[in-house]
Each structure stands twice: as structure tokens, then as C-alpha cells.
Design a protein around this motif. Structure first.
Motif, PDB file in Angstrom:
ATOM      1  N   UNK A 208      -7.470  -6.234   4.964  1.00 15.57           N
ATOM      2  CA  UNK A 208      -8.224  -5.248   5.040  1.00 15.57           C
ATOM      3  C   UNK A 208      -8.801  -4.897   3.546  1.00 15.57           C
ATOM      4  N   UNK A 209      -8.373  -5.623   2.621  1.00 20.97           N
ATOM      5  CA  UNK A 209      -9.077  -5.053   1.329  1.00 20.97           C
ATOM      6  C   UNK A 209      -8.550  -3.787   0.875  1.00 20.97           C
ATOM      7  N   UNK A 210      -7.417  -3.433   0.962  1.00 22.05           N
ATOM      8  CA  UNK A 210      -7.089  -1.964   0.872  1.00 22.05           C
ATOM      9  C   UNK A 210      -6.325  -2.007  -0.305  1.00 22.05           C
ATOM     10  N   UNK A 211      -6.628  -0.745  -1.174  1.00 22.73           N
ATOM     11  CA  UNK A 211      -5.842  -0.652  -2.371  1.00 22.73           C
ATOM     12  C   UNK A 211      -4.205  -0.174  -1.955  1.00 22.73           C
ATOM     13  N   UNK A 212      -3.559   0.021  -3.133  1.00 25.11           N
ATOM     14  CA  UNK A 212      -2.367   0.505  -2.914  1.00 25.11           C
ATOM     15  C   UNK A 212      -2.344   1.918  -2.349  1.00 25.11           C
ATOM     16  N   UNK A 213      -3.043   2.454  -2.913  1.00 25.31           N
ATOM     17  CA  UNK A 213      -3.053   4.257  -2.375  1.00 25.31           C
ATOM     18  C   UNK A 213      -3.637   3.963  -0.842  1.00 25.31           C
ATOM     19  N   UNK A 214      -4.506   3.310  -0.358  1.00 23.40           N
ATOM     20  CA  UNK A 214      -4.911   3.366   0.794  1.00 23.40           C
ATOM     21  C   UNK A 214      -3.611   2.877   1.842  1.00 23.40           C
ATOM     22  N   UNK A 215      -3.030   1.680   1.421  1.00 24.62           N
ATOM     23  CA  UNK A 215      -2.002   1.256   2.210  1.00 24.62           C
ATOM     24  C   UNK A 215      -0.839   2.036   2.202  1.00 24.62           C
ATOM     25  N   UNK A 216      -0.637   2.757   1.248  1.00 22.69           N
ATOM     26  CA  UNK A 216       0.580   3.737   1.066  1.00 22.69           C
ATOM     27  C   UNK A 216       0.207   5.056   1.979  1.00 22.69           C
ATOM     28  N   UNK A 217      -1.063   5.188   2.176  1.00 21.90           N
ATOM     29  CA  UNK A 217      -1.427   6.300   3.214  1.00 21.90           C
ATOM     30  C   UNK A 217      -1.188   5.822   4.454  1.00 21.90           C
ATOM     31  N   UNK A 218      -1.833   4.701   4.770  1.00 24.38           N
ATOM     32  CA  UNK A 218      -1.742   3.885   6.079  1.00 24.38           C
ATOM     33  C   UNK A 218      -0.141   4.096   6.781  1.00 24.38           C
ATOM     34  N   UNK A 219       0.844   3.569   5.771  1.00 22.71           N
ATOM     35  CA  UNK A 219       1.923   3.394   6.178  1.00 22.71           C
ATOM     36  C   UNK A 219       3.007   4.486   5.870  1.00 22.71           C
ATOM     37  N   UNK A 220       2.538   5.701   5.170  1.00 18.41           N
ATOM     38  CA  UNK A 220       3.222   6.720   4.695  1.00 18.41           C
ATOM     39  C   UNK A 220       4.219   6.201   3.977  1.00 18.41           C
ATOM     40  N   UNK A 221       3.771   5.866   2.681  1.00 22.42           N
ATOM     41  CA  UNK A 221       4.847   5.168   1.790  1.00 22.42           C
ATOM     42  C   UNK A 221       4.406   5.546   0.546  1.00 22.42           C
ATOM     43  N   UNK A 222       5.221   5.008  -0.435  1.00 26.96           N
ATOM     44  CA  UNK A 222       4.779   5.208  -2.041  1.00 26.96           C
ATOM     45  C   UNK A 222       3.952   4.165  -2.422  1.00 26.96           C
ATOM     46  N   UNK A 223       3.221   4.278  -3.271  1.00 26.77           N
ATOM     47  CA  UNK A 223       2.484   3.327  -3.876  1.00 26.77           C
ATOM     48  C   UNK A 223       3.211   2.566  -4.940  1.00 26.77           C
ATOM     49  N   UNK A 224       4.035   3.027  -5.662  1.00 27.65           N
ATOM     50  CA  UNK A 224       5.112   2.309  -6.384  1.00 27.65           C
ATOM     51  C   UNK A 224       5.868   1.480  -5.681  1.00 27.65           C
ATOM     52  N   UNK A 225       6.328   1.880  -4.317  1.00 34.47           N
ATOM     53  CA  UNK A 225       7.010   0.679  -3.482  1.00 34.47           C
ATOM     54  C   UNK A 225       6.176  -0.394  -3.406  1.00 34.47           C
ATOM     55  N   UNK A 226       4.880  -0.264  -3.129  1.00 35.65           N
ATOM     56  CA  UNK A 226       4.059  -1.533  -2.972  1.00 35.65           C
ATOM     57  C   UNK A 226       3.984  -2.422  -4.010  1.00 35.65           C
ATOM     58  N   UNK A 227       3.610  -1.722  -5.198  1.00 35.81           N
ATOM     59  CA  UNK A 227       3.767  -2.393  -6.586  1.00 35.81           C
ATOM     60  C   UNK A 227       4.960  -2.964  -6.906  1.00 35.81           C
ATOM     61  N   UNK A 228       6.198  -2.463  -6.432  1.00 36.73           N
ATOM     62  CA  UNK A 228       7.177  -3.338  -6.821  1.00 36.73           C
ATOM     63  C   UNK A 228       7.366  -4.413  -5.829  1.00 36.73           C
ATOM     64  N   UNK A 229       6.890  -4.435  -4.691  1.00 36.59           N
ATOM     65  CA  UNK A 229       6.835  -5.325  -3.593  1.00 36.59           C
ATOM     66  C   UNK A 229       6.125  -6.464  -4.142  1.00 36.59           C
ATOM     67  N   UNK A 230       4.939  -6.241  -4.584  1.00 38.36           N
ATOM     68  CA  UNK A 230       4.038  -7.138  -5.108  1.00 38.36           C
ATOM     69  C   UNK A 230       4.458  -7.822  -6.201  1.00 38.36           C
ATOM     70  N   UNK A 231       5.226  -7.389  -7.080  1.00 38.89           N
ATOM     71  CA  UNK A 231       5.919  -7.894  -8.200  1.00 38.89           C
ATOM     72  C   UNK A 231       6.903  -8.579  -7.805  1.00 38.89           C
ATOM     73  N   UNK A 232       7.710  -8.391  -6.782  1.00 37.69           N
ATOM     74  CA  UNK A 232       8.948  -9.016  -6.422  1.00 37.69           C
ATOM     75  C   UNK A 232       8.711 -10.441  -5.553  1.00 37.69           C
ATOM     76  N   UNK A 233       7.484 -10.037  -4.804  1.00 36.45           N
ATOM     77  CA  UNK A 233       7.138 -11.193  -4.002  1.00 36.45           C
ATOM     78  C   UNK A 233       6.091 -12.048  -4.369  1.00 36.45           C
ATOM     79  N   UNK A 234       5.529 -11.832  -5.778  1.00 42.89           N
ATOM     80  CA  UNK A 234       4.493 -12.457  -6.337  1.00 42.89           C
ATOM     81  C   UNK A 234       3.175 -12.676  -5.534  1.00 42.89           C
ATOM     82  N   UNK A 235       2.794 -11.409  -4.871  1.00 48.43           N
ATOM     83  CA  UNK A 235       1.518 -11.360  -4.257  1.00 48.43           C
ATOM     84  C   UNK A 235       0.447 -10.538  -4.970  1.00 48.43           C
ATOM     85  N   UNK A 236      -0.474 -11.195  -5.118  1.00 49.62           N
ATOM     86  CA  UNK A 236      -1.608 -10.539  -5.995  1.00 49.62           C
ATOM     87  C   UNK A 236      -2.640  -9.906  -5.294  1.00 49.62           C
TER      88      UNK A 236
END
Length: 108
Positions: free
Chosen positions: A80-108
Motif C-alpha cells: 500500500x506504499x504506507x509510511x511507518x506513521x500510516x501503518x502504525x495508525x492502521x494497526x494501532x501500534x508504535x512507529x518505533x515497533x515497525x522500524x525495529x521490525x524492518x531492521x530485524x527482518x531486513x525489509x526496506x
């Protein structure tokens, strides 16, 4: 030692049958599955109980995601080409959580 997962399908079926029979049709797609994913549980919970600001903040402390769910959320974000902020709002979660997941799972 293997931990048993709660049987969410049975739990939510009982809740719907006993307290919210009017919402049975809305939840039928989820309850007809063999096994519920974490995202399914979140969606059923939204349908049954709604989402208030107080409940959302309180419940956020207790959310836990398995690797499959994390992958699905990150794929959803990418498709959906969402930013971390948009995704965080959609799933009611922290942007920092998404960032850490991307780093951990090497998804850019």
C-alpha cells in the motif's frame, strides 16, 4: 517446553453466542477459519467491542505478534506504499515497533 496458544476461535464464538449474537454474521468469515491469526483476533475484537481511545491504549500493552503476522503487516505496508506513521495508525501500534521490525527482518 512448548506453550499452548489460547483457542481464540472457541473464546470468541462463546462471547458472540452469549453476549453479542447480533455480530455473529460480521464475524462469520473469521470463525469459519481453522485457526485464527493474530490479525484475525484483532479484527474480531474491533468488531465485537469497538475501539475507544481508553481501551486502545490499555490493550496496546498486551499485544504480541508472531513472525507470520509481522511479515503480513510489513507486506501490507509495502503493497500500500504506507509510511511507518500510516501503518502504525492502521494497526494501532508504535512507529518505533515497525522500524525495529524492518531492521530485524531486513525489509526496506
Amino acid at each position: 517446553m512448548k506453550m499452548n496458544k489460547p483457542n481464540y476461535k472457541l473464546i470468541y464464538s462463546d462471547i458472540i453466542n452469549e453476549k453479542y449474537p447480533s455480530k455473529k454474521k460480521q464475524c462469520s468469515n473469521f470463525l469459519n477459519k481453522d485457526e485464527l491469526t493474530v490479525l484475525d483476533v484483532i479484527n474480531i475484537n474491533r468488531i465485537i467491542f469497538g475501539s475507544t481511545e481508553v481501551n486502545a491504549k490499555e490493550n496496546q500493552k498486551f499485544k504480541s505478534y508472531d513472525q507470520n503476522t509481522i511479515s503480513r503487516i510489513l507486506t501490507y505496508q509495502k503493497e500500500n506504499k504506507f509510511t511507518n506513521s500510516q501503518t502504525a495508525i492502521e494497526f494501532k501500534m508504535s512507529r518505533n515497533t515497525l522500524t525495529s521490525w524492518k531492521k530485524k527482518y531486513s525489509i526496506k
